[in-house]
Design a protein around this motif. Structure first.
Motif, PDB file in Angstrom:
ATOM      1  N   ALA A 168      27.527 146.436  60.839  1.00  6.81           N
ATOM      2  CA  ALA A 168      28.801 146.779  60.409  1.00  6.81           C
ATOM      3  C   ALA A 168      29.836 145.377  60.858  1.00  6.81           C
ATOM      4  O   ALA A 168      29.240 144.702  61.881  1.00  6.81           O
ATOM      5  CB  ALA A 168      29.455 147.896  61.255  1.00  6.81           C
ATOM      6  N   ARG A 169      30.884 145.136  60.458  1.00  5.47           N
ATOM      7  CA  ARG A 169      31.713 144.235  60.801  1.00  5.47           C
ATOM      8  C   ARG A 169      32.920 144.738  61.001  1.00  5.47           C
ATOM      9  O   ARG A 169      33.665 145.295  60.161  1.00  5.47           O
ATOM     10  CB  ARG A 169      31.682 142.999  59.900  1.00  5.47           C
ATOM     11  N   GLN A 170      33.712 144.018  61.786  1.00  8.77           N
ATOM     12  CA  GLN A 170      35.167 144.206  62.249  1.00  8.77           C
ATOM     13  C   GLN A 170      35.905 142.784  62.578  1.00  8.77           C
ATOM     14  O   GLN A 170      35.550 142.273  63.960  1.00  8.77           O
ATOM     15  CB  GLN A 170      35.547 145.218  63.206  1.00  8.77           C
ATOM     16  N   GLY A 171      36.319 142.071  61.665  1.00  6.88           N
ATOM     17  CA  GLY A 171      36.929 140.826  61.888  1.00  6.88           C
ATOM     18  C   GLY A 171      35.784 139.882  62.625  1.00  6.88           C
ATOM     19  O   GLY A 171      34.748 139.623  61.675  1.00  6.88           O
ATOM     20  N   GLU A 172      35.916 139.001  63.695  1.00  5.70           N
ATOM     21  CA  GLU A 172      34.904 138.146  64.216  1.00  5.70           C
ATOM     22  C   GLU A 172      33.570 138.822  64.629  1.00  5.70           C
ATOM     23  O   GLU A 172      32.602 138.150  65.176  1.00  5.70           O
ATOM     24  CB  GLU A 172      35.249 137.248  65.097  1.00  5.70           C
ATOM     25  N   PHE A 174      30.151 141.568  64.662  1.00  4.84           N
ATOM     26  CA  PHE A 174      29.359 142.233  64.139  1.00  4.84           C
ATOM     27  C   PHE A 174      28.860 143.350  64.883  1.00  4.84           C
ATOM     28  O   PHE A 174      28.522 143.124  66.247  1.00  4.84           O
ATOM     29  CB  PHE A 174      28.126 141.386  63.408  1.00  4.84           C
ATOM     30  N   PHE A 175      28.225 144.399  64.296  1.00  6.70           N
ATOM     31  CA  PHE A 175      27.583 145.510  65.014  1.00  6.70           C
ATOM     32  C   PHE A 175      26.279 145.843  64.633  1.00  6.70           C
ATOM     33  O   PHE A 175      26.355 146.486  63.450  1.00  6.70           O
ATOM     34  CB  PHE A 175      28.698 146.792  65.225  1.00  6.70           C
ATOM     35  N   VAL A 176      25.231 145.371  65.164  1.00  9.21           N
ATOM     36  CA  VAL A 176      23.797 145.383  64.762  1.00  9.21           C
ATOM     37  C   VAL A 176      23.151 146.791  65.338  1.00  9.21           C
ATOM     38  O   VAL A 176      23.051 146.594  66.557  1.00  9.21           O
ATOM     39  CB  VAL A 176      23.201 144.057  65.166  1.00  9.21           C
TER      40      VAL A 176
END
Length: 276
Positions: A168-172, A174-176
């Protein structure tokens, strides 16, 4: 058609509004000073919400500023900037800013601000500019590319590229999805009281930080015969004023994008008005 008109037209092709102010008629930003300040390329975002727009002060006419690849659907473009080395002063707020005086020359200061010496970079610089979810953004790229798709690719950290799980991504950020070894390291660190779970905690620094429901920083941990590198994990909701909320049902590894980090000793704040 002059260079400024071409730049405005290229932004319009990306469905973006830009105001380009010629050197002869603009007033130098209150955040820059010195003999060369009016020659330095400057860019900011003004307005609010859907009324936001870019403002560009191109500086000296010898500066090279070109809008390269355009993606109208994404409302984004790649901006090339090249200018010679120039020395100028930049004013930064004391509050929320850390300065390493062994790396930065402080010219003067008062109770509210510091004036530091800055130099422009003579190398070509590339920026991804446009709209991301709710608001406009400016992001410096780690290396030269000309297309928006390429810009998104080079901003993906190696861990993101290698991941075979959910991302997932939010702005700069990433959540891996963590690896099995990383999950074992997280469990071992919590079990051994080598870390704790912090709640409603900012991710990174900045004036408008991303805030996670749960955040844990895991030190280097031995799992079997292998040492797992330090990492940060988040769980629950991650909120930010400029982005849609991300919901993480289980622990996810937090990875920053590859945008260059300043090496001048200053922890840059999100929302800094001017880039040089």
């Amino acid at each position: 058609m002059g260079n400024f008109e071409v730049l405005e037209r290229r932004f319009a092709e990306a469905n973006l509004r830009v105001e380009v102010i010629e050197r002869g008629i603009h007033r130098v930003s209150s955040w820059t000073a010195g003999a060369n300040a009016s020659d330095v390329f400057q860019m900011t975002i003004l307005g609010k919400g859907r009324e936001e727009y870019f403002r560009i002060l191109p500086g000296a006419r010898t500066n090279r500023i070109e809008a390269e690849g355009i993606d109208r659907d994404r409302r984004q473009l790649v901006l090339l900037v090249q200018e010679p080395v120039r020395t100028f002063e930049e004013r930064i707020p004391r509050h929320g800013t850390q300065v390493d005086r062994t790396k930065v020359k402080v010219i003067r200061e008062d109770q509210r601000s510091l004036w530091i010496e800055r130099r422009t970079d003579a190398r070509k610089r590339h920026f991804l500019c446009g709209r991301d979810e709710r608001q406009l953004f400016i992001c410096q790229l780690p290396r030269a590319v000309t297309m928006v798709k390429q810009a998104h690719e080079v901003l993906r950290a190696p861990e993101v590229v290698r991941s075979k799980g959910n991302v997932a991504r939010q702005g700069e950020w990433f959540f891996v999805e963590p690896t099995e070894a990383e999950m074992e390291a997280l469990a071992a660190a919590l079990r051994g009281f080598r870390t704790i779970v912090r709640r409603k905690t900012p991710i990174g620094r900045g004036g408008h930080p991303h805030v996670a429901d749960e955040l844990v920083a895991v030190p280097a941990t031995l799992v079997g015969k292998r040492t797992v590198a330090p990492a940060v994990f988040a769980r629950g909701r991650v909120r930010h004023v400029d982005h849609e909320t991300v919901c993480l049902q289980s622990w996810a590894k937090v990875v920053r994008n590859t945008e260059p980090v300043a090496q001048d000793g200053i922890a840059r704040m999100d929302g800094v008005s001017w880039i040089d």
